[in-house]
Design an enzyme around this catalytic site. Structure first.
Site, PDB file in Angstrom:
ATOM      1  N   TYR A  57       0.740  -1.189   0.221  1.00 25.33           N
ATOM      2  CA  TYR A  57       0.108   0.638  -0.450  1.00 25.33           C
ATOM      3  C   TYR A  57       1.111   1.231   0.152  1.00 25.33           C
ATOM      4  O   TYR A  57       1.533   1.113   0.337  1.00 25.33           O
ATOM      5  CB  TYR A  57      -0.857   0.330   1.661  1.00 25.33           C
ATOM      6  CG  TYR A  57      -2.513  -0.371   0.727  1.00 25.33           C
ATOM      7  CD1 TYR A  57      -2.709   0.648  -0.495  1.00 25.33           C
ATOM      8  CD2 TYR A  57      -2.807  -1.658   1.351  1.00 25.33           C
ATOM      9  CE1 TYR A  57      -5.123   0.509  -0.439  1.00 25.33           C
ATOM     10  CE2 TYR A  57      -4.151  -1.296   1.071  1.00 25.33           C
ATOM     11  CZ  TYR A  57      -5.222  -0.696   0.088  1.00 25.33           C
ATOM     12  OH  TYR A  57      -5.773  -0.440   0.120  1.00 25.33           O
ATOM     13  N   GLU A  59      -0.882   4.853  -0.492  1.00 27.32           N
ATOM     14  CA  GLU A  59      -1.425   6.208  -0.774  1.00 27.32           C
ATOM     15  C   GLU A  59      -0.649   7.470  -0.634  1.00 27.32           C
ATOM     16  O   GLU A  59       0.311   7.069   0.363  1.00 27.32           O
ATOM     17  CB  GLU A  59      -2.502   5.743   0.213  1.00 27.32           C
ATOM     18  CG  GLU A  59      -3.715   4.731  -0.147  1.00 27.32           C
ATOM     19  CD  GLU A  59      -4.732   4.703   0.697  1.00 27.32           C
ATOM     20  OE1 GLU A  59      -4.928   5.723   0.860  1.00 27.32           O
ATOM     21  OE2 GLU A  59      -5.781   3.795   0.399  1.00 27.32           O
ATOM     22  N   ASP A 203      -7.266  13.379 -24.900  1.00 27.06           N
ATOM     23  CA  ASP A 203      -7.204  12.500 -24.465  1.00 27.06           C
ATOM     24  C   ASP A 203      -6.355  11.057 -25.641  1.00 27.06           C
ATOM     25  O   ASP A 203      -6.953  11.129 -26.901  1.00 27.06           O
ATOM     26  CB  ASP A 203      -8.740  11.781 -23.969  1.00 27.06           C
ATOM     27  CG  ASP A 203      -8.523  10.197 -24.117  1.00 27.06           C
ATOM     28  OD1 ASP A 203      -7.392   9.693 -23.988  1.00 27.06           O
ATOM     29  OD2 ASP A 203      -9.391  10.101 -23.101  1.00 27.06           O
ATOM     30  N   THR A 229      -3.683   6.560 -21.726  1.00 24.93           N
ATOM     31  CA  THR A 229      -3.595   5.091 -21.293  1.00 24.93           C
ATOM     32  C   THR A 229      -2.000   4.003 -21.802  1.00 24.93           C
ATOM     33  O   THR A 229      -1.013   4.492 -23.369  1.00 24.93           O
ATOM     34  CB  THR A 229      -4.557   4.157 -21.920  1.00 24.93           C
ATOM     35  OG1 THR A 229      -4.384   3.997 -23.116  1.00 24.93           O
ATOM     36  CG2 THR A 229      -6.034   4.397 -20.960  1.00 24.93           C
ATOM     37  N   LYS A 232      -2.065   0.435 -25.114  1.00 27.88           N
ATOM     38  CA  LYS A 232      -2.307   0.755 -26.235  1.00 27.88           C
ATOM     39  C   LYS A 232      -1.575   0.052 -26.976  1.00 27.88           C
ATOM     40  O   LYS A 232      -0.241  -0.257 -27.292  1.00 27.88           O
ATOM     41  CB  LYS A 232      -3.486   1.593 -26.264  1.00 27.88           C
ATOM     42  CG  LYS A 232      -5.345   1.291 -25.839  1.00 27.88           C
ATOM     43  CD  LYS A 232      -6.168   2.009 -26.396  1.00 27.88           C
ATOM     44  CE  LYS A 232      -7.432   2.310 -25.707  1.00 27.88           C
ATOM     45  NZ  LYS A 232      -7.003   2.428 -24.567  1.00 27.88           N
ATOM     46  N   ARG A 238      -1.733  -2.169 -18.576  1.00 26.05           N
ATOM     47  CA  ARG A 238      -2.858  -1.691 -18.604  1.00 26.05           C
ATOM     48  C   ARG A 238      -3.407  -0.624 -17.806  1.00 26.05           C
ATOM     49  O   ARG A 238      -2.618  -1.176 -16.403  1.00 26.05           O
ATOM     50  CB  ARG A 238      -4.124  -2.889 -17.995  1.00 26.05           C
ATOM     51  CG  ARG A 238      -5.800  -2.586 -18.563  1.00 26.05           C
ATOM     52  CD  ARG A 238      -6.041  -3.859 -19.127  1.00 26.05           C
ATOM     53  NE  ARG A 238      -5.910  -4.584 -19.702  1.00 26.05           N
ATOM     54  CZ  ARG A 238      -6.584  -3.944 -20.907  1.00 26.05           C
ATOM     55  NH1 ARG A 238      -7.873  -3.079 -20.874  1.00 26.05           N
ATOM     56  NH2 ARG A 238      -5.308  -4.167 -22.617  1.00 26.05           N
TER      57      ARG A 238
HETATM   58  N1  DSN Z   1     -12.526   0.908 -24.968  1.00 21.47           N
HETATM   59  C1  DSN Z   1     -11.339   1.352 -25.279  1.00 21.47           C
HETATM   60  C2  DSN Z   1     -10.954   0.821 -27.021  1.00 21.47           C
HETATM   61  O1  DSN Z   1     -10.907  -0.040 -26.872  1.00 21.47           O
HETATM   62  O2  DSN Z   1     -10.699   1.819 -27.573  1.00 21.47           O
HETATM   63  C3  DSN Z   1     -11.452   2.710 -24.532  1.00 21.47           C
HETATM   64  O3  DSN Z   1     -10.894   2.996 -24.153  1.00 21.47           O
END
Ligand code: DSN
Length: 417
Positions: A57, A59, A203, A229, A232, A238
């Site tokens: 932990y 925080e 984003d 994110t 990707k 993730r």
């Molecule tokens: N769900 C994702 C996508 O497939 O683009 C985005 O968060």
């Protein structure tokens, strides 16, 4: 079925869970992954997530935690933050968001009050759930309005975005998409936001790896807040992240913790640090360029086969295939391709007349197949197979032949050799 990196050993006693993990590993090896938001992280990134850091932990932030014993996770979070800042040329980074939506929640909370007006891209035209969908926290707590693409060019029309901003006078303008295949002009968005006294957020979840690798312009010099994110095109674990100028980090940090999250996932933050280092390498620049050239080659191959691609092609990692142009729904196309071990997702196309669970398109992305080494020649083959399957989705002879060809290719290009 071959067992891969998580093959149970003598100390793994939970046969049921390990069997499912082994099947998923085999599935990834055997299928061509065209879901545009997925990728195959390195073994080192995955290994970091299976370490004792999951027990801790922490925080708070490095040097200022609510728990003892944080000296080593502090080192890890500092590495992750510093590498993120170097990679993207950002003054500050928060690497704790568990996901892109949680990064967005914290970004919004750092600058908005409930009920404030926001202008973002419509989900139906390629935006994202967390940019104002009525069932998502964003649409529940804030007053979201949306812009879309032009009906003829199927591209963003910055004059129309400007007109909407001038009449709405939002507090925040958001750029960024989950199904848009053309470059986003961050400088034009920033100018519009400035003209209406709004803040500007990007984003860049989908294109983060392309930005890191120099295959898409960076929003960092233009935006007040950048969320992303890490799993990707960036090919890490993730999770999410927020980048911002130094004057915004105090509000961002407190909006993330304690605002929207409790304890950070330190094992995932370690994996993020490793992924950022990987993305700093020359090989990652080549990877990002190949993702884009593969997408372009795949789109060209599909168009040569008479299949319509939304906006006539792609400049990034993703394309929207209008499968209505060959008489199918997106759901039927997704299912037919799944039967030959090509994985993708049904997706609305702009001005779609079908409901989302049916849709008129499929979204294809090249981040994962490029990671496993597929090249331009393979894109020609893949376009041919997709065309054959979409034109004869019930023909078992075609499906069997294409499934065999996919098996031969995936066998030659293993992910975790
Ligand atoms: N769900 C994702 C996508 O497939 O683009 C985005 O968060």
């Amino acid at each position: 079925m071959t067992l891969q990196s998580s093959t149970p050993n003598a100390t793994n006693t939970d046969a049921e869970v390990w069997a499912s993990i082994a099947k998923e590993e085999a599935r990834q090896e055997e299928q061509l992954e065209l879901i545009a938001s997925e990728n195959h992280a390195s073994k080192e990134v995955m290994a970091a997530m299976g370490t004792a850091l999951t027990n801790k932990y922490a925080e708070g932030y490095p040097g200022r935690r609510y728990y003892g014993g944080c000296e080593y996770v502090d080192e890890v979070e500092d590495l992750a933050r510093n590498r993120a800042r170097e990679l993207f040329g950002s003054e500050r980074a928060n690497v704790q968001p568990h996901s892109g939506t949680q990064a967005n929640m914290a970004a919004f909370m750092s600058v908005l009050e409930p009920g404030d007006k926001v202008l973002a891209m419509s989900l139906d035209h390629g935006g994202h759930l967390s940019h104002g969908h009525t069932k998502n926290f964003s649409g529940v707590f804030y007053d979201f309005h949306s812009y879309g693409v032009d009906p003829t060019s199927e591209r963003l029309d910055m004059d129309k975005v400007r007109q909407q901003a001038l009449s709405l006078r939002p507090k925040l303008v958001i750029a960024g998409a989950s199904a848009y295949s053309r470059p986003i002009d961050f400088s034009a968005f920033a100018a519009i936001a400035k003209e209406v006294d709004a803040l500007f957020m990007v984003d860049m979840a989908h294109i983060a790896g392309l930005v890191a690798g120099g295959a898409h312009a960076s929003p960092v010099p233009h935006a007040d807040l950048v969320t992303l994110t890490t799993h990707k095109t960036l090919r890490g674990p993730r999770g999410g992240m927020i980048l911002c100028p130094k004057e915004r980090i105090v509000k961002v940090n407190s909006a993330l913790f304690p605002g929207g999250q409790g304890g950070p996932l330190m094992h995932v933050i370690a994996a993020k640090a490793i992924a950022f280092r990987e993305a700093q390498q020359e090989s990652f620049k080549r990877y990002a360029a190949e993702v884009v050239s593969n997408a372009s080659a795949l789109a060209d191959g599909l168009m040569e086969a008479g299949i319509r691609i939304v906006s006539g092609g792609t400049d990034n990692h993703v394309m929207l295939v209008d499968v209505g142009s060959v008489g199918l729904s997106g759901a039927a196309a997704e299912d037919a391709l799944h039967r030959v071990n090509i994985t993708c997702n049904k997706n609305l196309i702009p001005f779609d007349k079908r409901p989302p669970m049916e849709a008129s398109g499929v979204r294809l992305g090249t981040a994962a197949i490029t990671t496993r080494g597929l090249d331009g020649g393979d894109m020609g083959l893949l376009a041919g197979w997709i065309s054959e399957v979409l034109r004869a989705p019930e023909d078992e002879t075609t499906l069997t032949r294409v499934r065999g060809a996919v098996a031969e290719l995936t066998g030659r290009r293993p992910i975790y050799a």
